[in-house]
Design an enzyme around this catalytic site. Sequence first.
Site, PDB file in Angstrom:
ATOM      1  CG  ASN A  21       0.428 -15.569  14.899  1.00 56.47           C
ATOM      2  OD1 ASN A  21       1.259 -16.415  15.199  1.00 56.47           O
ATOM      3  ND2 ASN A  21      -0.588 -15.244  15.686  1.00 56.47           N
ATOM      4  CG  HIS A 113      -8.447 -22.321  17.059  1.00 53.43           C
ATOM      5  ND1 HIS A 113      -9.419 -21.356  16.879  1.00 53.43           N
ATOM      6  CD2 HIS A 113      -8.796 -22.987  18.193  1.00 53.43           C
ATOM      7  CE1 HIS A 113     -10.312 -21.446  17.846  1.00 53.43           C
ATOM      8  NE2 HIS A 113      -9.960 -22.425  18.651  1.00 53.43           N
TER       9      HIS A 113
HETATM   10  C1  GRF Z   1      -3.911 -15.680  17.443  1.00 53.41           C
HETATM   11  O1  GRF Z   1      -4.006 -16.053  18.797  1.00 53.41           O
HETATM   12  C2  GRF Z   1      -4.459 -16.775  16.560  1.00 53.41           C
HETATM   13  O2  GRF Z   1      -4.315 -18.053  17.072  1.00 53.41           O
HETATM   14  C3  GRF Z   1      -5.932 -16.441  16.483  1.00 53.41           C
HETATM   15  O3  GRF Z   1      -5.983 -15.049  16.481  1.00 53.41           O
HETATM   16  C4  GRF Z   1      -4.827 -14.511  17.129  1.00 53.41           C
HETATM   17  C5  GRF Z   1      -4.219 -13.551  16.155  1.00 53.41           C
HETATM   18  O4  GRF Z   1      -3.215 -12.766  16.724  1.00 53.41           O
HETATM   19  N1  GRF Z   1      -6.535 -17.064  15.337  1.00 53.41           N
HETATM   20  P1  GRF Z   1      -2.355 -11.795  15.815  1.00 53.41           P
HETATM   21  O5  GRF Z   1      -3.316 -10.903  15.044  1.00 53.41           O
HETATM   22  O6  GRF Z   1      -1.545 -12.639  14.876  1.00 53.41           O
HETATM   23  O7  GRF Z   1      -1.489 -11.016  16.752  1.00 53.41           O
END
Ligand code: GRF
Length: 194
Positions: A21, A113
């Site tokens: 992300n 989330h």
């Molecule tokens: C995502 O699924 C987010 O919703 C949750 O943790 C995960 C993080 O993934 N809070 P990344 O580290 O961004 O790949």
Amino acid sequence: MEKLNGKKINTAVFISGRGSNLRCLISQYKKKSSPINIKLVISNKVNAGGLIYAKKSKIKKYVINFKNKKISEKKILQKLVKNKIDLICLAGFMKILSSDFINKFKKPILNIHPSLLPKYKGLNTHKKVIQNREKYSGSTVHLVTAKLDSGKIILQKKIKISKYDNEKTLEKKILKIEHKLYPKAIKKFLNSNF
Ligand code: GRF
């Protein structure tokens, strides 16, 4: 907090792991026209994979283990003030910020989330969703308050679960929608009367 009057909003992204992300937020907000400036990446893990994206884009990193939560949060707050941070985006950050921290920061904190909140707060969401044979799941971007995964919802995206889905395939599907959802939710948030 400065609104969109031409000035970019200094943003810190908090991570604990993979950082996909974060990667998407960085690429989305690199553009000159971007309303935010990702100025700082904070991780509670020295080996968080996502730190590489900060390095590649020459964004300042700050790693702090949360062995002593009070001291760690105090040091983070100092960094945030020093860097004039006006917005925090939690992206896979696995520590729960104290109400003291949230109150002292005084500015908005967003989180993504991987469930359709208010359903499935906390950990192991995909596992629980599959076990409960839910028909739908998704992801939610919300404001962070002292109560876990309970702040005002900014944006949510729903997907249908197929009978062939398992924890892993569901995680993959949801991660894919999250990469579009988070930037969209930030934009919506910045344009709202927060
Ligand atoms: C995502 O699924 C987010 O919703 C949750 O943790 C995960 C993080 O993934 N809070 P990344 O580290 O961004 O790949």
